[in-house]
Design a protein around this motif. Structure first.
Motif: not given
Lengths: 198, 198
Positions: B107-112
């Motif tokens: 989820a973090t990478y997706l947001a990044l």
């Protein structure tokens, strides 16, 4: 009050759409719907026992509206490959049109649909069934060679998801979209083709 | 202080990943990264002039990591149809694994990645180029018949988007996913096949 005699579910859903358009999804209430209909909110609840059930019905109605023009293509006669291509292009065009005509209502319906999982999955089932009918016709006509018509109809649906699933709606304005659609459709139609038809 | 001699961009990115994992995307700051590296935040800014550029570099690094195992399949010899299938299955499996191993970091990478459009579009370009190389090999081998290799490589990428685009990650746990992948791959491979190969 004999308001319920004329207060059909269809009429409530119609007015709910207007209310959603005017107030937006976050603010619209069942009381707003009742007021717009000039009835008590109890009369609305008689048809839709909860706000959630009303919202689900609105989502279902919106999704159902995509089906009718597609069903016509399924029911038409003629060579299946051309009908499949027309069916897919109509699905894409209608989704893209809904977005470009009214981006705000598109977002509203998208949010409604995300709550109404049941309505969405029956919508998808229905669309896959329509593809299945065209594929089965194509096999009968000798135009398609397909080992598993059901699995393949879902594959056609899955392989075109970029062009009809709202998660990709931001990409529907790409300049190259038409060419990308052409390339995917050509590839899929070739994949369905009976040998010797090329 | 000669800390910059050993402070490579790669080392900063590594530690930034740790910091993101520990603090989450919303809370992690450049100061946290500097502290974890035991350097001043000025030293970090010497390599990445802004928080945004650091975040973009982290997204790029994450995306790049998908490419290496895929590039190996591109560079391998052997029949193109089998390589294409292996390339696609590896892409899907690696994306699905990233999600199931660590949903929070996914989820973090997706947001990044959503902020780092440039990194995402070069990632996609690179993947399409890899498919293009395999398709071109297949044409040389006489296994594929393809009028426009570039457009068709993008079509293969687009037609499999359900299985590799994070917008569909909620559907990657479906019980029927493997069968759906099989059906789409079979359809695409048949669509690429040179006549007489069936």
């Amino acid at each position: 009050m004999n308001e319920t005699l004329v207060l059909t579910p269809e009429r409530i859903l119609e007015v709910t759409e207007d209310v959603l358009r005017r107030y937006g999804l976050a603010k619209a209430t069942v009381v707003d719907v009742a007021r717009a209909l000039d009835v008590s909110h109890g009369s609305v609840y008689r048809h839709f026992p909860s706000k959630a059930s009303l919202r689900q019905a609105v989502a279902k109605r919106w999704l159902d509206r995509f089906n009718a023009p597609l069903q016509k293509i399924v029911d038409a006669s003629g060579p299946a490959p051309a009908r499949l291509e027309r069916w897919l292009r109509t699905l894409f065009a209608n989704k893209h049109k809904k977005l470009s005509d009214d981006p705000e209502m598109f977002a509203t319906y998208l949010a409604l649909a995300q709550e109404a999982c049941q309505a969405v999955s029956s919508h998808k089932e229905c669309l896959c069934d329509q593809v299945e009918r065209i594929l089965a016709d194509g096999v009968k006509q000798g135009a398609f060679e397909i080992a598993d018509v059901k699995a393949t109809s879902r594959a056609v649906f899955d392989a075109t998801i970029r062009f009809h699933h709202p998660a990709h709606s931001e990409e529907w304005n790409d300049a190259g979209l038409a060419a990308r659609i052409d390339a995917v459709l050509a590839l899929l139609l070739r994949g369905l083709e009976a040998p010797g038809k090329r």
